[in-house]
Design a protein around this motif. Structure first.
Motif, PDB file in Angstrom:
ATOM      1  N   ALA A  93       0.844  -1.194   0.000  1.00  7.75           N
ATOM      2  CA  ALA A  93       0.000   0.000   0.000  1.00  7.75           C
ATOM      3  C   ALA A  93       0.877   1.240   0.000  1.00  7.75           C
ATOM      4  O   ALA A  93       1.968   1.242   0.579  1.00  7.75           O
ATOM      5  CB  ALA A  93      -0.911   0.000   1.223  1.00  7.75           C
ATOM      6  N   GLN A  94       0.417   2.270  -0.644  1.00 11.22           N
ATOM      7  CA  GLN A  94       1.124   3.532  -0.635  1.00 11.22           C
ATOM      8  C   GLN A  94       0.192   4.637  -1.118  1.00 11.22           C
ATOM      9  O   GLN A  94      -0.821   4.373  -1.745  1.00 11.22           O
ATOM     10  CB  GLN A  94       2.361   3.489  -1.551  1.00 11.22           C
ATOM     11  CG  GLN A  94       2.082   3.373  -3.038  1.00 11.22           C
ATOM     12  CD  GLN A  94       2.010   1.930  -3.502  1.00 11.22           C
ATOM     13  OE1 GLN A  94       2.481   1.046  -2.820  1.00 11.22           O
ATOM     14  NE2 GLN A  94       1.395   1.703  -4.643  1.00 11.22           N
ATOM     15  N   THR A  95       0.547   5.881  -0.802  1.00 13.79           N
ATOM     16  CA  THR A  95      -0.243   7.025  -1.255  1.00 13.79           C
ATOM     17  C   THR A  95       0.397   7.691  -2.471  1.00 13.79           C
ATOM     18  O   THR A  95      -0.017   8.769  -2.866  1.00 13.79           O
ATOM     19  CB  THR A  95      -0.390   8.060  -0.122  1.00 13.79           C
ATOM     20  OG1 THR A  95       0.920   8.456   0.317  1.00 13.79           O
ATOM     21  CG2 THR A  95      -1.159   7.470   1.049  1.00 13.79           C
ATOM     22  N   GLY A  96       1.420   7.041  -3.028  1.00 11.05           N
ATOM     23  CA  GLY A  96       2.114   7.625  -4.167  1.00 11.05           C
ATOM     24  C   GLY A  96       1.879   6.857  -5.451  1.00 11.05           C
ATOM     25  O   GLY A  96       1.101   5.907  -5.516  1.00 11.05           O
ATOM     26  N   THR A  97       2.597   7.276  -6.497  1.00 10.85           N
ATOM     27  CA  THR A  97       2.477   6.693  -7.828  1.00 10.85           C
ATOM     28  C   THR A  97       3.864   6.412  -8.385  1.00 10.85           C
ATOM     29  O   THR A  97       4.766   7.247  -8.255  1.00 10.85           O
ATOM     30  CB  THR A  97       1.750   7.661  -8.782  1.00 10.85           C
ATOM     31  OG1 THR A  97       0.484   8.016  -8.223  1.00 10.85           O
ATOM     32  CG2 THR A  97       1.549   7.014 -10.139  1.00 10.85           C
ATOM     33  N   VAL A  98       4.059   5.241  -8.983  1.00 12.56           N
ATOM     34  CA  VAL A  98       5.333   4.923  -9.619  1.00 12.56           C
ATOM     35  C   VAL A  98       5.393   5.623 -10.971  1.00 12.56           C
ATOM     36  O   VAL A  98       4.551   5.402 -11.840  1.00 12.56           O
ATOM     37  CB  VAL A  98       5.501   3.400  -9.803  1.00 12.56           C
ATOM     38  CG1 VAL A  98       6.813   3.095 -10.532  1.00 12.56           C
ATOM     39  CG2 VAL A  98       5.468   2.690  -8.456  1.00 12.56           C
ATOM     40  N   LYS A  99       6.390   6.500 -11.127  1.00 10.49           N
ATOM     41  CA  LYS A  99       6.552   7.233 -12.394  1.00 10.49           C
ATOM     42  C   LYS A  99       7.966   7.820 -12.426  1.00 10.49           C
ATOM     43  O   LYS A  99       8.670   7.849 -11.400  1.00 10.49           O
ATOM     44  CB  LYS A  99       5.508   8.337 -12.514  1.00 10.49           C
ATOM     45  CG  LYS A  99       5.608   9.428 -11.464  1.00 10.49           C
ATOM     46  CD  LYS A  99       4.525  10.488 -11.692  1.00 10.49           C
ATOM     47  CE  LYS A  99       4.654  11.627 -10.689  1.00 10.49           C
ATOM     48  NZ  LYS A  99       3.619  12.673 -10.908  1.00 10.49           N
ATOM     49  N   PRO A 100       8.409   8.304 -13.602  1.00  7.15           N
ATOM     50  CA  PRO A 100       9.731   8.920 -13.670  1.00  7.15           C
ATOM     51  C   PRO A 100       9.824  10.109 -12.716  1.00  7.15           C
ATOM     52  O   PRO A 100       8.876  10.894 -12.588  1.00  7.15           O
ATOM     53  CB  PRO A 100       9.835   9.365 -15.139  1.00  7.15           C
ATOM     54  CG  PRO A 100       8.914   8.450 -15.865  1.00  7.15           C
ATOM     55  CD  PRO A 100       7.772   8.203 -14.932  1.00  7.15           C
ATOM     56  N   PHE A 101      10.966  10.230 -12.038  1.00  4.98           N
ATOM     57  CA  PHE A 101      11.160  11.321 -11.081  1.00  4.98           C
ATOM     58  C   PHE A 101      12.504  11.967 -11.346  1.00  4.98           C
ATOM     59  O   PHE A 101      13.552  11.332 -11.246  1.00  4.98           O
ATOM     60  CB  PHE A 101      11.109  10.802  -9.651  1.00  4.98           C
ATOM     61  CG  PHE A 101      11.194  11.884  -8.602  1.00  4.98           C
ATOM     62  CD1 PHE A 101      10.101  12.679  -8.330  1.00  4.98           C
ATOM     63  CD2 PHE A 101      12.370  12.105  -7.904  1.00  4.98           C
ATOM     64  CE1 PHE A 101      10.157  13.670  -7.362  1.00  4.98           C
ATOM     65  CE2 PHE A 101      12.447  13.096  -6.941  1.00  4.98           C
ATOM     66  CZ  PHE A 101      11.337  13.882  -6.662  1.00  4.98           C
ATOM     67  N   GLN A 102      12.458  13.267 -11.707  1.00  3.06           N
ATOM     68  CA  GLN A 102      13.661  14.019 -12.042  1.00  3.06           C
ATOM     69  C   GLN A 102      14.453  13.231 -13.089  1.00  3.06           C
ATOM     70  O   GLN A 102      13.923  12.792 -14.082  1.00  3.06           O
ATOM     71  CB  GLN A 102      14.444  14.334 -10.767  1.00  3.06           C
ATOM     72  CG  GLN A 102      13.650  15.237  -9.820  1.00  3.06           C
ATOM     73  CD  GLN A 102      14.388  15.567  -8.551  1.00  3.06           C
ATOM     74  OE1 GLN A 102      15.481  15.098  -8.278  1.00  3.06           O
ATOM     75  NE2 GLN A 102      13.770  16.421  -7.732  1.00  3.06           N
ATOM     76  N   SER A 103      15.747  12.985 -12.847  1.00  4.66           N
ATOM     77  CA  SER A 103      16.560  12.292 -13.853  1.00  4.66           C
ATOM     78  C   SER A 103      17.022  10.930 -13.378  1.00  4.66           C
ATOM     79  O   SER A 103      17.949  10.355 -13.940  1.00  4.66           O
ATOM     80  CB  SER A 103      17.788  13.155 -14.198  1.00  4.66           C
ATOM     81  OG  SER A 103      18.568  13.386 -13.038  1.00  4.66           O
TER      82      SER A 103
END
Length: 368
Positions: A93-103
């Motif tokens: 469980a988490q309140t975030g989303t897996v996606k590209p972050f910065q570089s």
């Protein structure tokens, strides 16, 4: 503030292993925390939690992210989260989303105000942190000080105090118990308090309360006026920093827990709390209280009774397993859950109806 927590009761209760500050604009915080004897259970769940803050406005400029999460042992990794796949099997469980972050590639990214009452969080799948077969003695307190009554300095445990005294804080309370006495630092010049050499051979955790400026009318500290926690090993003339307390992060009384590094664990170790600089008498006041060092639990080596990595697809029925229903021994659709260097094969369940896997009868008479 962020807390790295763990649970050994399936998430019913979480204990803080390490607390740290996330500041806007940080290039990244590399956190390393020791796995303690109390965490060694059949399964341990880890959670990273960032306390709710109104400063999150929902813009990407104020986002933060989690990446490269691992629990390491003397052998393979027990869990690893680099989020290379956009779907992570390692976090329940988490309140975030897996996606590209910065570089830095993919990361578990958080932004905006969390809808959860506890703030933003990410909770791992249960991890098998090998436990030990025998506990030979209970954990205890190696050193404790609440400054009530006022200790002699120099005395049995304390070598010196400079730029401060044992007193009631001038502005705001740090202690909700007893008389409220603490080590309070308000004078010009160097400010520190230092123990005599302590036997910390089995030391595991250091905890204390601290307040730096802020509420209650205290003059606020400025940049560069942080407080550091240091130790000096036997035979060395140098102090080593093990924790830095940011000047503007402890305006109210705050409990701090430090997982002690290996260097502290010696028969003659000196501990010191020191302010890096100050603006003079009655400026940048700070105080500490309720200091405690607890010991590690002595243990014997673990013996593995049963294990299965599914590196080679087992036969069912076979030597270890009676049956598998609703699943197969294959690579999960949502990324590998295996330790680094091992096969990505797992017992993977995606079929309809009953989903289960059952072992053959095992002799667990010696299991702990």
């Amino acid at each position: 503030m962020a807390d790295l927590q763990y649970s050994t009761d399936n998430g019913s209760t979480y204990h803080t292993l390490y607390s740290f500050r996330i500041s806007k604009g940080d290039a990244g915080v590399h956190v390393i925390a020791n796995v303690t004897a109390r965490m060694r259970a059949v399964v341990t769940t880890f959670q990273l939690r960032v306390k709710q803050s109104s400063s999150f406005s929902g813009t990407d400029s104020q986002a933060w992210a989690l990446d490269n999460f691992a629990v390491l042992g003397s052998g393979p990794q027990y869990i690893e989260g680099d989020f290379d796949s956009t779907t992570s099997c390692n976090f329940l469980a988490q309140t975030g989303t897996v996606k590209p972050f910065q570089s830095s590639g993919n990361a578990l990214t958080f932004s905006g105000n969390a809808t959860s009452s506890v703030g933003h969080f990410a909770t791992s799948v249960p991890v098998h942190v090998p436990h030990v077969s025998t506990v030979t003695s209970p954990a205890g307190v190696l050193f404790e000080e609440n400054f009530e009554p006022v200790p002699s300095i120099p005395g049995t445990y304390w070598a010196s105090i400079q730029g401060g005294k044992i007193a009631l804080p001038d502005c705001g309370s740090i202690d909700s118990f007893g008389t409220g006495l603490a080590a309070v630092f308000t004078l010009a010049g160097s400010r520190y308090i230092q123990t005599k050499p302590l036997d910390l051979t089995n030391a595991e955790t250091l905890s204390f309360k601290i307040k730096i400026g802020g509420e209650g009318g205290c003059e606020s500290a400025e940049s560069g006026e942080d407080v550091v926690v240091e130790y000096q090993s036997s035979g060395s003339s140098l102090f080593v920093e093990m924790k830095r307390l940011n000047y503007n992060a402890y305006a109210s009384s705050t409990s701090v827990v430090v997982s002690l590094p290996v260097g502290v664990r010696a028969a003659s170790t000196v501990l010191r709390w020191r302010q890096l600089s100050n603006s003079g008498s009655q400026f940048d006041e700070w105080a500490i209280d309720n200091i405690r060092v607890t010991d590690v639990v002595p243990v014997t080596a673990a013996t593995t009774i049963f294990s299965e990595h599914f590196d080679t697809a087992p036969t069912t029925p076979g030597l270890k397993w009676q049956s598998i229903r609703g699943g197969s021994f294959a690579t999960p659709d949502c990324g590998s859950i295996a330790a680094s260097g091992l096969s990505s094969r797992a017992a993977f369940f995606s079929g309809t109806g009953t989903r289960s896997i059952t072992t053959q009868p095992l002799d667990l008479s010696g299991a702990r």
